[in-house]
Each structure stands twice: as structure tokens, then as C-alpha cells.
Design a protein around this motif. Structure first.
Motif, PDB file in Angstrom:
ATOM      1  N   UNK A   1       0.850  -1.191   0.000  1.00  0.00           N
ATOM      2  CA  UNK A   1       0.000   0.000   0.000  1.00  0.00           C
ATOM      3  C   UNK A   1       0.883   1.237   0.000  1.00  0.00           C
ATOM      4  N   UNK A   2       0.283   2.396  -0.173  1.00  0.00           N
ATOM      5  CA  UNK A   2       1.026   3.648  -0.102  1.00  0.00           C
ATOM      6  C   UNK A   2       1.582   3.864   1.305  1.00  0.00           C
ATOM      7  N   UNK A   3       0.923   3.325   2.306  1.00  0.00           N
ATOM      8  CA  UNK A   3       1.351   3.527   3.691  1.00  0.00           C
ATOM      9  C   UNK A   3       2.671   2.823   4.005  1.00  0.00           C
ATOM     10  N   UNK A   4       2.933   1.684   3.367  1.00  0.00           N
ATOM     11  CA  UNK A   4       4.190   0.976   3.640  1.00  0.00           C
ATOM     12  C   UNK A   4       5.065   0.873   2.390  1.00  0.00           C
ATOM     13  N   UNK A   5       4.921   1.836   1.494  1.00  0.00           N
ATOM     14  CA  UNK A   5       5.676   1.848   0.247  1.00  0.00           C
ATOM     15  C   UNK A   5       7.171   1.958   0.532  1.00  0.00           C
ATOM     16  N   UNK A   6       7.949   1.050  -0.034  1.00  0.00           N
ATOM     17  CA  UNK A   6       9.401   1.093   0.102  1.00  0.00           C
ATOM     18  C   UNK A   6      10.057   1.580  -1.187  1.00  0.00           C
ATOM     19  N   UNK A   7       9.286   2.237  -2.013  1.00  0.00           N
ATOM     20  CA  UNK A   7       9.843   2.798  -3.236  1.00  0.00           C
ATOM     21  C   UNK A   7      10.091   1.744  -4.302  1.00  0.00           C
ATOM     22  N   UNK A   8      10.580   2.209  -5.426  1.00  0.00           N
ATOM     23  CA  UNK A   8      10.866   1.294  -6.514  1.00  0.00           C
ATOM     24  C   UNK A   8      12.049   0.414  -6.152  1.00  0.00           C
ATOM     25  N   UNK A   9      12.208  -0.639  -6.905  1.00  0.00           N
ATOM     26  CA  UNK A   9      13.367  -1.512  -6.738  1.00  0.00           C
ATOM     27  C   UNK A   9      14.573  -0.833  -7.394  1.00  0.00           C
ATOM     28  N   UNK A  10      15.791  -1.299  -7.109  1.00  0.00           N
ATOM     29  CA  UNK A  10      16.976  -0.659  -7.701  1.00  0.00           C
ATOM     30  C   UNK A  10      16.875  -0.546  -9.225  1.00  0.00           C
ATOM     31  N   UNK A  11      17.332   0.573  -9.729  1.00  0.00           N
ATOM     32  CA  UNK A  11      17.287   0.855 -11.162  1.00  0.00           C
ATOM     33  C   UNK A  11      18.391   1.848 -11.475  1.00  0.00           C
TER      34      UNK A  11
END
Length: 133
Positions: free
Chosen positions: A65-75
């Protein structure tokens, strides 16, 4: 011009509203179709960047969810044509024109945040502690 680029969503004293709508879970089989759908201003059909977003805001078991978003994966962005440094122009003016340079000089134009600044895998509240969630 109606467009946006990847941003860090940190408080800057202004207001920025971003809405993302995902209708299904991104899978390798659908990646090309998703990338081809979104080629105009951002993210330019960059399949590597789109793939790095998978699982951020929705998943089948409902734990994302937006509440526990850890961002995108490495890129790590890379330019996909040669000579981007020479093509973009003194003030990177070609980066703002919808054309070959904008669609291929991802790194030189600075359209994607560096992993060091973006810090993928960390909770957004840790990356941006001033956010209210």
C-alpha cells in the motif's frame, strides 16, 4: 506541456500532487504492453524503470500500500543512444522536446533519480521523515 518526471516527494515548500493508477499486477508477460502504452513524456516506455515499480502499491495478498511503500526496486538509468552529452544542448533544451533525445537520453537528461538519492528498499517515511505518514 502536461507531464511529470520521477520525483522524490520530499517536502519542498510547494505542493505536488501525483496520482498513479495500476489496474493489475505487473508481470513480465505484460511489461512490453504497459511500456508501449506510456511512451510520451514520462517514463518514455522505459521498461527497466517500469519493471522496477512492480509490487509497490498493490499485490494479490493485499500487503502492499502507499502507507508501507518502500519505493521502486533498484534501477540504474542508462542512455540508449550514443552522444547524448553532445545532443542535449547547452541548457539541456533537447531534453524538453518530445523526440529522439528525450526518449533515449535518460541518464544525461536526468529524468530518473539516482539510487543513492532515491534509496530504494527503504520506507518512504525514512527517506522523507517530514511526511505525515
Amino acid at each position: 506541456m502536461h507531464a511529470t518526471n520521477e520525483c522524490n516527494h520530499r517536502a519542498t515548500g510547494g505542493v505536488r500532487i501525483t496520482a498513479s493508477i495500476f489496474l493489475s499486477q505487473l508481470e513480465e508477460a505484460s511489461l512490453k504492453q504497459v511500456a508501449e502504452h506510456d511512451k510520451y513524456y514520462f517514463p518514455f516506455g522505459n521498461m527497466d524503470w517500469i519493471w522496477s515499480q512492480r509490487g509497490r502499491h498493490w499485490n494479490k495478498d493485499g500487503t502492499a500500500s502507499m502507507m508501507n511503500d518502500k519505493g521502486r526496486q533498484p534501477f540504474e538509468p542508462v542512455d540508449t543512444i550514443e552522444g547524448c552529452e553532445d545532443r542535449v544542448g547547452e541548457n539541456k533544451e533537447e531534453c524538453m522536446v518530445h523526440g529522439e533525445v528525450r526518449m533515449n537520453c535518460y541518464k544525461t537528461c536526468g529524468f530518473f533519480k539516482d539510487d543513492g538519492e532515491y534509496r530504494p528498499g527503504e520506507e518512504r517515511a525514512v527517506v522523507s521523515p517530514e511526511l505525515p505518514f
